[in-house]
Each structure stands twice: as C-alpha cells, then as structure tokens.
Write an enzyme that holds these catalytic residues in place. Structure first.
Site, mmCIF file in Angstrom:
data_model
loop_
_atom_site.group_PDB
_atom_site.id
_atom_site.type_symbol
_atom_site.label_atom_id
_atom_site.label_comp_id
_atom_site.label_asym_id
_atom_site.label_seq_id
_atom_site.Cartn_x
_atom_site.Cartn_y
_atom_site.Cartn_z
ATOM 1 N N TRP A 1 0.862 -1.188 0.000
ATOM 2 C CA TRP A 1 0.000 0.000 0.000
ATOM 3 C C TRP A 1 0.900 1.240 0.000
ATOM 4 O O TRP A 1 1.811 1.333 0.843
ATOM 5 C CB TRP A 1 -0.833 -0.061 1.279
ATOM 6 C CG TRP A 1 -1.858 1.002 1.479
ATOM 7 C CD1 TRP A 1 -2.792 1.427 0.577
ATOM 8 C CD2 TRP A 1 -2.083 1.738 2.688
ATOM 9 N NE1 TRP A 1 -3.588 2.380 1.151
ATOM 10 C CE2 TRP A 1 -3.176 2.600 2.447
ATOM 11 C CE3 TRP A 1 -1.483 1.763 3.947
ATOM 12 C CZ2 TRP A 1 -3.669 3.460 3.415
ATOM 13 C CZ3 TRP A 1 -1.977 2.616 4.905
ATOM 14 C CH2 TRP A 1 -3.056 3.461 4.646
ATOM 15 N N ASP B 1 -0.416 -5.132 9.564
ATOM 16 C CA ASP B 1 -1.439 -4.159 9.185
ATOM 17 C C ASP B 1 -2.711 -4.950 8.855
ATOM 18 O O ASP B 1 -2.749 -5.714 7.896
ATOM 19 C CB ASP B 1 -0.956 -3.361 7.970
ATOM 20 C CG ASP B 1 -1.921 -2.235 7.607
ATOM 21 O OD1 ASP B 1 -3.004 -2.137 8.224
ATOM 22 O OD2 ASP B 1 -1.590 -1.452 6.696
ATOM 23 N N ALA C 1 -6.261 -4.477 7.846
ATOM 24 C CA ALA C 1 -7.253 -3.509 7.355
ATOM 25 C C ALA C 1 -8.481 -4.174 6.752
ATOM 26 O O ALA C 1 -9.451 -3.480 6.430
ATOM 27 C CB ALA C 1 -6.600 -2.577 6.328
ATOM 28 N N LYS D 1 -13.260 -0.828 6.526
ATOM 29 C CA LYS D 1 -13.835 -1.698 5.490
ATOM 30 C C LYS D 1 -14.823 -2.690 6.081
ATOM 31 O O LYS D 1 -15.937 -2.825 5.591
ATOM 32 C CB LYS D 1 -12.725 -2.470 4.760
ATOM 33 C CG LYS D 1 -11.451 -1.689 4.528
ATOM 34 C CD LYS D 1 -11.500 -0.784 3.331
ATOM 35 C CE LYS D 1 -10.322 0.178 3.370
ATOM 36 N NZ LYS D 1 -9.969 0.794 2.131
#
Ligand SMILES: Cc1ncc(COP(=O)(O)O)c(C=O)c1O
Length: 391
Positions: free
Chosen positions: A127, A208, A210, A243
């Site tokens: 990302w 991470d 997400a 999300k």
C-alpha cells in the site's frame, strides 16, 4: 509562508479519485479507490451500524472527552476480534486511532522514537501509504520480495531470503490478510515460517490488519496474526474498521501491541496520541463496541460482512470466467484465487491509461483493480476491455 511552496503531489489513489469525479461519461467504472460496493454499485451503511447508531443516539448523554487511548471497552472488543484467545489480555496494550492509517502512523512514529535506527521492511509491492509514512518520519526502509507476477502468487523463496537479512529490532511489515495491492495472501505455513524467523533473528513483526473478514472469514483472516501473537514476545498491530464495518469516514482504528510491558506500552501510546491529536474519534469506535458487545447486533454484522465477502468472491469468479471466454485462456485464473478487494491485473501504466481514456475503466496506475467495484452489469464490459487492452 506558503507563496513559494510547491505542494506535495497527492498519491496515485487520491489523484485517481479526483480524475474519476471529473469524468462526465455515464458508463465510467471505478475500480480504483478501495471501497466496497454492493451489486447495485452502492457503499451502504451496514444495518448493524444503523441500529447501533440508533441505540447510541438514544442512550448517549454526553459528548465530553473520553481518554487519550479512547474507549477501553472498544479496545478490549478489538483485542478479542483480532487476537481471540491467542494471547492473554494482560499482554496486550491498545490505543484508539483515527482509522487504520492513524494506527500505522502511531506504530511507526512510536518505533521511530524508541528505536530510531530500526529499518522497516515492506513487501514489494505494498500500500503506497506505507513507504510514504516511513519516509515522512525519516525512517530507514527496505523492501522484501513478495509478489510473483508470473504466477499471480507469492515469491516465497525470494521473500524468505530477503527476510533472512532483517536485523534484530527491525520491523517486518506484513498484511494480516487481503494483501493490498496484490490479493495474494500468506498461508498458515508461511506465517509459521515468519514467526520462526522472527524468533531466530529478533525481528519484530508489524501486522497491518485492514480487511479482517474480507478474505476467508473473520477467524480465518486473523489466523496469521494470532499465530505470531501466540509465539513471539512482541507483535505490533495496526487495525482498521473502515472496510469491515463500512465506517470509512468515521475514522475508526486501533493500535494493539503484544508485549510483556503492557503498562509502559499503554503510557507510550497515550503520550503519542496526546502529541498528535489528543483524543481519538469516539463515535465510530462506540458503534463497533456496541456491535461486538451485543449478540443480536454482532450476528447481524457478521451476516452482512459474510455477504460482502461472498459478493467479492462472486465478482472474482465471474470476471475470471468472463476473461476465460474472452481470451480463450486461463491467463487470468489467478483472480479467483486471490483474496479481498484487490488484485494486480498485470497491466502496464500505458494499458491502465488506455483502459481509462478509451473505456472509462479506472484502475490504479500499477494495475491494481478493486474487484468490489465490479457489478454483474459491468463485468462483461470490463472483461472485453481488459482482453482487448491487455492482448
Ligand atoms: C493496507 C491498508 N492499511 C491500512 C489502511 C487504512 O485504512 P483507513 O485509514 O481508511 O482505516 C488501508 C486502506 O486502504 C489499507 O489498504
């Protein structure tokens, strides 16, 4: 002060959002920005979120400050959601943050303060905000091989060879699930290998998280981070509820640190929040806490999340199938094997430009496609355009 300043270029995803908004064509298709879309092309507020908000609206009698680390009930719910029973609660420090980006930033800045010479190892690719934040802080960074474009899978040999060079106290940034941008996820055996490597070398994993629930399911998607938490002395985690709760604009995130120094870590996180924004946003965090703390709302949310995951899997299968028909080959078969919202479609930046200019189909410049942006209506057209442009 600003007259002679050249503002920084917005990153490629933010730039693409602007271009899409300015495009007046009716048939344009946004496969760029990472938001979930229903088969009707909407990013709805989840029913569980609406119900939680109604309850909060009725019961909440103050908007006074909460605490520097945010609501402790929310943090405990997040610990449970992500780490389950893998590690005792007294080994996990937490702090609320503005979104997952805020969590990534707080983790990296904390490490920069405590260990300024540590290098952060990121996957190639990753990302774009990962290297951007690392560079902004002035940290050292290195890339490890990750994606094998030839197979659409992971270059395991290259990855482990690169990670063997990571030093004691350096960070290895890993995507908990639904790797962005590739969609190629580590398997449990890979997580095991990474855990063994960290134990051997003293490298610290930074996960991470997400997209929990967008890959294989809530529990399955957390299996890797849980394995690390159960076996290593220290694990850094940045979590986002943007999300999986559809709470993008509410900015709901959390830092979790698996450590033997819980009290000190909480003090450090509170201090870091104080310097950067003082109190983290509360409303979205309260919604998450309300949902995770209530059986009925929790079941409703899990059902909705499952539905989103199935929609994305369906889009993947349908696009792979349509491309098989268009190209007469299994060249895009990897799409169905990938997890989460993103896949790298294997387009050059010139091909990405052509998809946008000629066909009104928006992908990020590296060829990242958000499969959640597809709908049953757009899949045949997208498949035709891809087959033509990538021929
Ligand atoms: C890998 C990764 N980490 C973190 C985030 C943070 O998202 P947010 O700040 O919207 O919670 C994202 C969102 O796109 C992401 O893809």
């Amino acid at each position: 002060m600003f007259e002679t300043v050249t503002p920084p270029e917005p990153d490629k995803i933010i730039r693409l959002m602007g271009m899409f908004a300015a495009d007046t064509r009716t048939g344009k298709v946004d496969l760029g920005v990472g938001v979930y879309r229903s088969p009707e092309g909407k990013t709805p507020v989840m029913a569980a979120v609406k119900q939680a908000e109604e309850r909060i609206w009725t019961a909440q009698d103050s908007k006074s400050y909460v605490g520097l680390r945010g609501d402790l009930g929310y943090l405990d719910a997040m610990r449970h959601l992500i780490l389950g029973q893998s590690v005792p609660a007294d080994r996990v420090a937490g702090a609320g943050t503005p979104g997952g980006t805020g969590a990534v930033r707080q983790v990296l800045e904390t490490v920069h303060r405590l260990a300024p010479s540590a290098t952060v190892w990121i996957s190639d690719p990753t990302w774009p905000n990962h290297p951007a934040i690392i560079d902004h802080l002035g940290q050292k960074r290195q890339s490890y091989r990750y994606y094998d474009a030839a197979t659409g899978g992971i270059d395991r040999t290259g990855m482990m060879a690169d990670l063997a060079r990571v030093g004691r106290g350096d960070l290895i940034l890993l995507h908990g699930c639904c790797h962005n941008p590739t969609g190629a996820d580590l398997l449990l055996d890979d997580w095991q290998e990474v855990a063994a490597l960290c134990a051997r070398t003293g490298a610290i994993p930074f996960v991470d998280m997400a997209y929990q629930g967008f890959g294989l399911g809530l529990e399955e998607d957390a299996a890797g981070v849980r394995l690390l938490a159960a076996t290593l002395p220290e694990v850094l985690i940045a979590a986002s509820c943007s999300k999986n709760f559809g709470l993008y604009r509410e900015r709901v995130g959390a830092v979790l640190i698996v450590t033997t120094g819980k009290a000190a870590a909480e003090g450090v996180l509170a201090g870091m929040n104080r310097q950067n924004f003082a109190f983290p946003p509360d409303h979205g965090a309260r919604v998450v806490q309300e949902i995770l703390g209530d059986e009925t709302l929790g079941a409703l949310w899990r059902g909705e999340l499952d539905g989103m995951r199935r929609t994305m899997e369906g889009n993947r299968r349908a696009l792979a199938e349509a491309l098989r028909e268009e190209t007469g080959s299994d060249r895009f078969g990897f799409l169905a094997a990938h997890r989460g919202m993103f896949s790298l479609i294997g387009a050059t930046s010139t091909q990405v430009d052509r998809l946008r200019e000629v066909h009104g189909i928006y992908l990020v410049g590296d060829g990242r496609m958000n499969v959640a942006g597809l709908t049953p209506d757009t899949i045949p057209r997208v498949a035709q355009a891809l087959a033509e442009v990538l021929a």
